[in-house]
Scaffold this motif. Structure first.
Motif, PDB file in Angstrom:
ATOM      1  N   ALA A 101       0.866  -0.986   0.066  1.00 39.89           N
ATOM      2  CA  ALA A 101      -0.032   0.017  -0.041  1.00 39.89           C
ATOM      3  C   ALA A 101       0.898   1.313  -0.052  1.00 39.89           C
ATOM      4  N   GLU A 102       0.347   2.420  -0.297  1.00 40.10           N
ATOM      5  CA  GLU A 102       0.945   3.510  -0.352  1.00 40.10           C
ATOM      6  C   GLU A 102       0.654   4.387   0.945  1.00 40.10           C
ATOM      7  N   TYR A 103       1.572   5.368   1.274  1.00 38.91           N
ATOM      8  CA  TYR A 103       1.123   6.151   2.453  1.00 38.91           C
ATOM      9  C   TYR A 103       1.433   7.532   2.142  1.00 38.91           C
ATOM     10  N   LEU A 104       0.786   8.498   2.987  1.00 40.01           N
ATOM     11  CA  LEU A 104       0.988   9.763   3.002  1.00 40.01           C
ATOM     12  C   LEU A 104       1.141  10.317   4.605  1.00 40.01           C
ATOM     13  N   VAL A 105       2.020  11.235   4.824  1.00 40.37           N
ATOM     14  CA  VAL A 105       2.267  11.677   6.010  1.00 40.37           C
ATOM     15  C   VAL A 105       1.858  13.084   6.358  1.00 40.37           C
ATOM     16  N   LEU A 106       1.039  13.330   6.950  1.00 42.19           N
ATOM     17  CA  LEU A 106       0.843  14.853   7.325  1.00 42.19           C
ATOM     18  C   LEU A 106       1.601  15.610   8.412  1.00 42.19           C
ATOM     19  N   ASP A 107       1.830  16.669   8.229  1.00 40.00           N
ATOM     20  CA  ASP A 107       2.463  17.419   9.558  1.00 40.00           C
ATOM     21  C   ASP A 107       1.417  17.470  10.512  1.00 40.00           C
ATOM     22  N   LYS A 108       2.319  17.718  11.789  1.00 37.72           N
ATOM     23  CA  LYS A 108       1.540  17.663  13.318  1.00 37.72           C
ATOM     24  C   LYS A 108       0.806  18.563  13.284  1.00 37.72           C
ATOM     25  N   SER A 161     -17.066  -2.625  -2.438  1.00 40.66           N
ATOM     26  CA  SER A 161     -16.611  -3.386  -3.375  1.00 40.66           C
ATOM     27  C   SER A 161     -15.436  -4.080  -3.144  1.00 40.66           C
ATOM     28  N   CYS A 162     -14.516  -3.732  -2.289  1.00 40.86           N
ATOM     29  CA  CYS A 162     -13.187  -4.350  -2.124  1.00 40.86           C
ATOM     30  C   CYS A 162     -13.073  -4.539  -0.581  1.00 40.86           C
ATOM     31  N   GLY A 163     -14.171  -4.510   0.168  1.00 43.96           N
ATOM     32  CA  GLY A 163     -14.016  -4.982   1.639  1.00 43.96           C
ATOM     33  C   GLY A 163     -13.227  -3.909   2.501  1.00 43.96           C
ATOM     34  N   LYS A 164     -12.501  -3.016   2.067  1.00 50.23           N
ATOM     35  CA  LYS A 164     -11.757  -1.875   2.880  1.00 50.23           C
ATOM     36  C   LYS A 164     -11.175  -0.890   1.756  1.00 50.23           C
ATOM     37  N   GLY A 165     -11.550   0.450   2.368  1.00 48.17           N
ATOM     38  CA  GLY A 165     -10.933   1.493   1.911  1.00 48.17           C
ATOM     39  C   GLY A 165      -9.756   2.084   2.408  1.00 48.17           C
ATOM     40  N   ILE A 166      -9.600   3.315   2.394  1.00 46.78           N
ATOM     41  CA  ILE A 166      -8.256   4.081   3.325  1.00 46.78           C
ATOM     42  C   ILE A 166      -8.477   3.879   4.433  1.00 46.78           C
ATOM     43  N   SER A 175      -3.301   5.525   4.915  1.00 46.74           N
ATOM     44  CA  SER A 175      -2.939   4.506   4.221  1.00 46.74           C
ATOM     45  C   SER A 175      -3.821   4.223   2.963  1.00 46.74           C
ATOM     46  N   GLY A 176      -3.412   3.599   1.590  1.00 44.99           N
ATOM     47  CA  GLY A 176      -4.006   3.276   0.949  1.00 44.99           C
ATOM     48  C   GLY A 176      -4.620   1.998   0.664  1.00 44.99           C
ATOM     49  N   VAL A 177      -5.571   1.651  -0.224  1.00 45.78           N
ATOM     50  CA  VAL A 177      -5.781  -0.009  -0.238  1.00 45.78           C
ATOM     51  C   VAL A 177      -4.731  -0.768  -0.926  1.00 45.78           C
ATOM     52  N   GLY A 225      -1.162   6.055  -7.550  1.00 44.04           N
ATOM     53  CA  GLY A 225      -1.552   5.428  -6.183  1.00 44.04           C
ATOM     54  C   GLY A 225      -1.486   6.444  -5.087  1.00 44.04           C
ATOM     55  N   ILE A 226      -0.468   7.702  -5.393  1.00 39.82           N
ATOM     56  CA  ILE A 226      -0.726   8.709  -4.289  1.00 39.82           C
ATOM     57  C   ILE A 226      -1.706   9.606  -4.747  1.00 39.82           C
ATOM     58  N   SER A 227      -2.194   9.653  -6.086  1.00 46.84           N
ATOM     59  CA  SER A 227      -3.302  10.718  -6.345  1.00 46.84           C
ATOM     60  C   SER A 227      -4.767  10.103  -5.962  1.00 46.84           C
TER      61      SER A 227
END
Length: 442
Positions: free
Chosen positions: A225-232, A247-252, A265-267, A281-283
């Motif tokens: 999966a791909e991930y993004l980290v946001l500032d505190k 559709s897929c059982g689990k989203g983000i 966290s992405g799918v 994936g990031i988009s």
């Protein structure tokens, strides 16, 4: 030729906890890791969630160890001085047809012994987490879900094992294993090692490690999966938010980290290059995140990364949904394809393997074992190297003393380079300190 009781292969979080729990017994133990530092593979790219245990099939080893591991996590983190947040979680759905799935998970969680589970209406979920987009159909609340820094936990277990006289062999690749009359001969690119038992915790390479000595009927399919980290400073939910998609059982998934950042966290999906992000994936993750949290400011993203996970399958291609632990011969234990919730169960799996190994070797408890590890403390050193996180020169020197040999190794021990600038201001200074230490100037 060196002889020991047990060789642990793999220095991820599972190998580190296996080694730590083996030291509870009167056994000589080495931990072999091909990289120059520990917890640099699967462990470092992890969702950081300590799961409650409602998602695992009743009666499975996963269900048992997840519930037990979750319940003991406060004590474990106190012993190892690692921050842990029992923030709780919401599994939310915007699809009324998925409400039956939520109820089945609730029922399964009750059977598994997960405490405090509640089914919520959409209104109750939105009141609990106002950041959620309106229109929630229902939610499953699990108050025992938590978050922890995975690599800090693994490093802490490693340090505790080493303090109890476990011997690390870092930068060492296993190239062969042979069964012998005394146990096993482990061949590495540096030397040979004679041992009475082997524990294979080699992560993405676990199936190949076993095949050095025994055939394996389990093989690994890698996804991630791909991930993004946001500032505190970014707005964030108070709890872990799982999005259930019909559709897929689990989203983000949205995770409020113990450090104060928000992790998205992405799918999970099959990966091309392990640990590599993709533009698509990031988009997709950004679009899904804003859909779930309309007021989320994606301009506050400071980092992206990707994870890789082993999915165990039988030779016929059928997926294995429980923890896969193989015993191809007496004294040889293989953890092949330990995926979610491996972080939650790392200590329990390590204890299980240590007890099995101790029984096989007829070992006795180690009266000198101490479970406590002291974290790197904040110092009064006025020289601050990482301005974003307030990390001093003294803390960095202590991280190096404990085994950090790279800028990334320092980061994973004290948190330098994890702020808004992502190390652009402090990396050079840390490299200079590392060079000074290597050249004997400090």
């Amino acid at each position: 030729m060196k002889s020991v009781d047990v060789a642990v292969i793999g220095g991820g979080i599972l190998g580190c906890f296996a080694a730590r729990n083996l030291m509870r017994w009167n056994l000589s133990v080495v931990l072999i890791e091909k990289e120059l530092d520990i917890c640099t593979g699967i462990t470092r790219a992890n969702s950081a969630i300590v799961y409650a245990g409602y998602d695992n099939k009743t009666g499975s080893r996963k269900a048992e160890l997840t519930v037990r591991g979750n319940a003991s996590f406060d004590d474990l983190c106190r012993e190892l001085e690692v921050p842990f947040s029992r923030c709780g979680s919401l599994l939310v759905t915007y699809d009324k047809e998925s409400l039956a799935q939520l109820r089945r998970k609730w029922e399964q969680g009750i059977r598994n012994g997960v405490p405090g589970l509640e089914l919520l209406t959409g209104g109750e979920a939105e009141a609990m987490e106002p950041m959620l987009a309106p229109g929630v159909a229902g939610a499953l609340y699990a108050p025992t879900t938590g978050t922890v820094n995975p690599w800090q936990l693994g490093i802490a277990a490693f340090e505790n094992a080493a303090a109890n006289e476990m011997e690390p062999m870092l930068g060492t690749t296993v190239v062969g294993i042979r069964k012998t009359k005394f146990g096993y001969l482990v061949e590495t690119d540096r030397s040979e090692l004679r041992c009475r038992a082997v524990i294979n915790c080699a992560g993405l390479s676990a199936d190949r490690i076993q095949e050095l000595c025994f055939p394996s009927d389990t093989h690994l399919l890698i996804d991630g999966a791909e991930y993004l980290v946001l500032d505190k400073q970014a707005r964030k939910p108070k709890r872990v938010i799982f999005q259930q998609a019909q559709s897929c059982g689990k989203g983000i998934t949205a995770i409020p980290c113990v450090e104060g950042n928000l992790l998205l966290s992405g799918v999970r999906k099959p990966v091309g290059e392990p640990f590599a992000t993709t533009k698509e994936g990031i988009s997709e993750l950004k679009t899904s995140a804003v859909s779930l949290f309309p007021n989320l400011n994606m301009q506050q993203v400071i980092r992206s990364f990707a994870a890789a996970r082993p999915n165990p399958q039988w030779d016929d291609g059928e997926s294995i949904h429980d923890f896969s632990i193989a015993y191809p011969a007496p004294g040889f234990f293989s953890l092949i394809g330990i995926k979610t919730p491996g972080l939650t169960c790392a200590n329990e799996l390590g204890r299980y393997l240590a007890e099995k190994t101790a029984a096989f070797l007829d070992a006795h408890p180690n009266p000198r074992f101490t479970p406590h590890r002291q974290a790197i403390a904040k110092t009064n050193d006025p020289e601050i190297i990482c301005l974003c996180e307030g990390i001093s020169r003294g803390e960095i020197l202590e991280a190096i003393r404990r085994g950090a040999s790279t800028v990334d190794g320092v980061k994973r021990r004290v948190g330098s380079g994890m702020g808004v600038c992502q190390g652009s201001r402090c990396s050079f200074a840390i490299e200079q300190i590392l060079r000074e230490v290597w050249h004997g100037a400090l």
